[in-house]
Design a protein around this motif. Sequence first.
Motif, PDB file in Angstrom:
ATOM      1  N   VAL A 136       0.854  -1.183   0.000  1.00  0.00           N
ATOM      2  CA  VAL A 136       0.000   0.000   0.000  1.00  0.00           C
ATOM      3  C   VAL A 136       0.893   1.238   0.000  1.00  0.00           C
ATOM      4  CG1 VAL A 136      -1.743   1.314   1.257  1.00  0.00           C
ATOM      5  CG2 VAL A 136      -1.886  -1.175   1.168  1.00  0.00           C
ATOM      6  N   SER A 137       0.624   2.161  -0.931  1.00  0.00           N
ATOM      7  CA  SER A 137       1.361   3.411  -0.999  1.00  0.00           C
ATOM      8  C   SER A 137       0.375   4.570  -0.979  1.00  0.00           C
ATOM      9  CB  SER A 137       2.222   3.474  -2.270  1.00  0.00           C
ATOM     10  OG  SER A 137       3.050   4.613  -2.263  1.00  0.00           O
ATOM     11  N   CYS A 138       0.887   5.780  -0.828  1.00  0.00           N
ATOM     12  CA  CYS A 138       0.037   6.962  -0.719  1.00  0.00           C
ATOM     13  C   CYS A 138       0.474   7.999  -1.739  1.00  0.00           C
ATOM     14  CB  CYS A 138       0.108   7.549   0.699  1.00  0.00           C
ATOM     15  SG  CYS A 138      -1.031   8.926   0.969  1.00  0.00           S
ATOM     16  N   SER A 139      -0.476   8.502  -2.507  1.00  0.00           N
ATOM     17  CA  SER A 139      -0.211   9.562  -3.467  1.00  0.00           C
ATOM     18  C   SER A 139      -1.114  10.744  -3.149  1.00  0.00           C
ATOM     19  CB  SER A 139      -0.455   9.081  -4.908  1.00  0.00           C
ATOM     20  OG  SER A 139      -1.828   8.760  -5.078  1.00  0.00           O
ATOM     21  N   VAL A 167       2.475   0.857   5.230  1.00  0.00           N
ATOM     22  CA  VAL A 167       2.281   1.729   4.085  1.00  0.00           C
ATOM     23  C   VAL A 167       3.608   2.415   3.797  1.00  0.00           C
ATOM     24  CG1 VAL A 167       1.499   3.650   5.524  1.00  0.00           C
ATOM     25  CG2 VAL A 167       0.882   3.611   3.112  1.00  0.00           C
ATOM     26  N   ALA A 168       3.953   2.605   2.532  1.00  0.00           N
ATOM     27  CA  ALA A 168       5.262   3.154   2.168  1.00  0.00           C
ATOM     28  C   ALA A 168       5.096   4.184   1.061  1.00  0.00           C
ATOM     29  CB  ALA A 168       6.203   2.040   1.706  1.00  0.00           C
ATOM     30  N   PHE A 169       5.863   5.259   1.139  1.00  0.00           N
ATOM     31  CA  PHE A 169       5.891   6.248   0.070  1.00  0.00           C
ATOM     32  C   PHE A 169       7.245   6.939   0.075  1.00  0.00           C
ATOM     33  CE2 PHE A 169       4.080   8.444   3.746  1.00  0.00           C
ATOM     34  CZ  PHE A 169       4.847   9.588   3.829  1.00  0.00           C
ATOM     35  N   GLY A 170       7.677   7.404  -1.084  1.00  0.00           N
ATOM     36  CA  GLY A 170       8.953   8.090  -1.250  1.00  0.00           C
ATOM     37  C   GLY A 170       9.435   7.967  -2.679  1.00  0.00           C
ATOM     38  N   GLU A 171      10.189   8.954  -3.131  1.00  0.00           N
ATOM     39  CA  GLU A 171      10.750   8.925  -4.481  1.00  0.00           C
ATOM     40  C   GLU A 171      12.113   8.244  -4.453  1.00  0.00           C
ATOM     41  OE1 GLU A 171      12.198  11.996  -8.037  1.00  0.00           O
ATOM     42  OE2 GLU A 171      11.240  12.759  -6.213  1.00  0.00           O
ATOM     43  N   VAL A 172      12.372   7.393  -5.437  1.00  0.00           N
ATOM     44  CA  VAL A 172      13.622   6.638  -5.513  1.00  0.00           C
ATOM     45  C   VAL A 172      14.466   7.201  -6.641  1.00  0.00           C
ATOM     46  CG1 VAL A 172      14.662   4.370  -5.886  1.00  0.00           C
ATOM     47  CG2 VAL A 172      12.550   4.564  -4.568  1.00  0.00           C
ATOM     48  N   GLY A 173      15.737   7.538  -6.333  1.00  0.00           N
ATOM     49  CA  GLY A 173      16.666   8.054  -7.324  1.00  0.00           C
ATOM     50  C   GLY A 173      17.505   6.957  -7.947  1.00  0.00           C
ATOM     51  N   GLU A 179      18.816   6.069  -3.579  1.00  0.00           N
ATOM     52  CA  GLU A 179      18.419   6.868  -2.417  1.00  0.00           C
ATOM     53  C   GLU A 179      16.917   7.119  -2.445  1.00  0.00           C
ATOM     54  OE1 GLU A 179      18.949  10.064  -5.574  1.00  0.00           O
ATOM     55  OE2 GLU A 179      19.716   8.066  -5.084  1.00  0.00           O
ATOM     56  N   VAL A 180      16.342   7.292  -1.259  1.00  0.00           N
ATOM     57  CA  VAL A 180      14.918   7.596  -1.106  1.00  0.00           C
ATOM     58  C   VAL A 180      14.813   9.090  -0.814  1.00  0.00           C
ATOM     59  CG1 VAL A 180      12.798   7.122   0.153  1.00  0.00           C
ATOM     60  CG2 VAL A 180      14.422   5.276  -0.278  1.00  0.00           C
ATOM     61  N   ARG A 181      14.224   9.814  -1.738  1.00  0.00           N
ATOM     62  CA  ARG A 181      14.187  11.268  -1.662  1.00  0.00           C
ATOM     63  C   ARG A 181      12.868  11.744  -1.046  1.00  0.00           C
ATOM     64  NH1 ARG A 181      18.262  12.914  -5.323  1.00  0.00           N
ATOM     65  NH2 ARG A 181      17.460  15.046  -5.306  1.00  0.00           N
ATOM     66  N   ALA A 182      12.877  12.996  -0.582  1.00  0.00           N
ATOM     67  CA  ALA A 182      11.720  13.566   0.092  1.00  0.00           C
ATOM     68  C   ALA A 182      10.572  13.810  -0.876  1.00  0.00           C
ATOM     69  CB  ALA A 182      12.112  14.876   0.784  1.00  0.00           C
ATOM     70  N   VAL A 183       9.345  13.788  -0.343  1.00  0.00           N
ATOM     71  CA  VAL A 183       8.135  14.109  -1.104  1.00  0.00           C
ATOM     72  C   VAL A 183       7.368  15.183  -0.344  1.00  0.00           C
ATOM     73  CG1 VAL A 183       7.955  11.829  -2.150  1.00  0.00           C
ATOM     74  CG2 VAL A 183       6.818  12.274   0.020  1.00  0.00           C
ATOM     75  N   SER A 184       6.469  15.842  -1.020  1.00  0.00           N
ATOM     76  CA  SER A 184       5.707  16.922  -0.406  1.00  0.00           C
ATOM     77  C   SER A 184       4.533  16.379   0.402  1.00  0.00           C
ATOM     78  CB  SER A 184       5.186  17.876  -1.489  1.00  0.00           C
ATOM     79  OG  SER A 184       4.324  17.187  -2.375  1.00  0.00           O
ATOM     80  N   MET A 185       4.062  17.193   1.342  1.00  0.00           N
ATOM     81  CA  MET A 185       2.856  16.925   2.138  1.00  0.00           C
ATOM     82  C   MET A 185       2.917  15.565   2.816  1.00  0.00           C
ATOM     83  SD  MET A 185       0.130  18.516  -0.630  1.00  0.00           S
ATOM     84  CE  MET A 185      -1.173  18.853   0.521  1.00  0.00           C
ATOM     85  N   ALA A 186       4.059  15.290   3.465  1.00  0.00           N
ATOM     86  CA  ALA A 186       4.241  13.990   4.123  1.00  0.00           C
ATOM     87  C   ALA A 186       3.294  13.819   5.301  1.00  0.00           C
ATOM     88  CB  ALA A 186       5.691  13.835   4.572  1.00  0.00           C
TER      89      ALA A 186
END
Length: 454
Positions: A296-299, A391-397, A401-408
């Motif tokens: 499960v992820s969150c967008s 639940v997991a969310f994050g941008e992968v480079g 690396e797991v980069r920051a996302v907005s409105m965490a």
Amino acid sequence: MANKIKTRFFCQECGYEAVKWLGQCPACRAWNSFVEETVSVSGGGKEKRPAAGPQSRPAVLNEISMEEEQRIPTGIGELDRVLGGGIVTGSLTLVGGDPGIGKSTLLLQMCRNLSRDNRRLLYVSGEESLRQIKMRAMRIGDFTDALELYCETNLTQIEEVIGERRPQVVVIDSIQTMYNEAVSAAPGSVSQVRESTGVLLRLAKGLGISIFIVGHVTKEGTVAGPRVLEHMVDTVLYFEGDRHASYRILRGVKNRFGSTNEIGVFEMRQEGLAEVKNPSEFMLNGRPEGANGSVVSCSMEGTRPMLTEIQALVCQSNFGIPRRQTTGTDFNRVNLLMAVLEKRLGMQIGSCDAYVNIAGGIKITEPAIDLGIVLAIMSSFKNRPVPEGVVAFGEVGLSGEVRAVSMAEQRVREAQKLGFTTCILPQVCLEKLPPVDGIRLEGVRSVADAARLV
């Protein structure tokens, strides 16, 4: 002198006009988009225009009064959210979508709610008879006498009726069936669609009437007709979703009076479209327990967090070239993430078939679901399910690396509200978050850290 009938070639994508057929449009660079249409060319001199009146003089910016635009609530919360708070007086709105998706049903439900508030309404249909509209209206609910139905395709007669009745809201279903007598082209052609929209635009701005236009879409999913049609209107709404499924998503592509990031979620029922107040819970219904390859992820869709299930299936390929397929997300992004796993974690998945699916049929392109896709692929490849309540969310480079996302914080609180006990998020976001009761937060800096956690 009498008008001369000549032919012109128009680009179906942008409306560019040429005297001969061209393989590529010089304006939008589209190939094989020109169609031939007949036009009437005046044989006389230049048209004499009336002198400009006092109301058409240039205005100084400081002289313009700033009054908040008047909005009419539609009675449908999800539609109001996408419109930016309601219908703006004098606006022109284009509603597009696949056939049978529910465009006419949604607008008819809007007319029902507005008629109960004694708003004067006119529903103009060029595709259905009065009896067909009434059959659909009886399924939706009760209407008052404030709604008037009119079956006509001649725009001159429609303009006369609008000027006589002076309704507050008008629905045109659909713009491809309307024709203007001043244009010799066939209904639905580039010239007719453009000129008909221009007439409706003058009516909306001149009389202060809110007009909704229903537009058919092409096989590529865009509104049929010239691209200039979307530039002329104030708001462009697209109705998305599989018509064989129960859900529908209303997305604002253009909005001069509000945000274009908001979406509205509906469920198609026998009595019409019903609002989905909590789309996260709706999307997670029927999720399997203890199955590998499910995360499960969150967008974020505008200001609304949405939890979705990401499914992955990785298996050994029986052919020389492995097959990759995605549904609901970017195909190239999934290939990139699989290359990161193979390079940074040493996972031998280059010879495996991989299938990634966003459950529920929703389309998500936000990079915040990268970490969920990575964990789902790893779970399926190693045949180990991700623990329940994660639940997991994050941008992968590209470096893993797991980069920051907005409105965490909004994402974490949405997961906590639905009963999730653990949230895996970028370490950078964790350092800025206040403590949230009822959910354990795990910050990760790379995909290797996330793999060790699950």
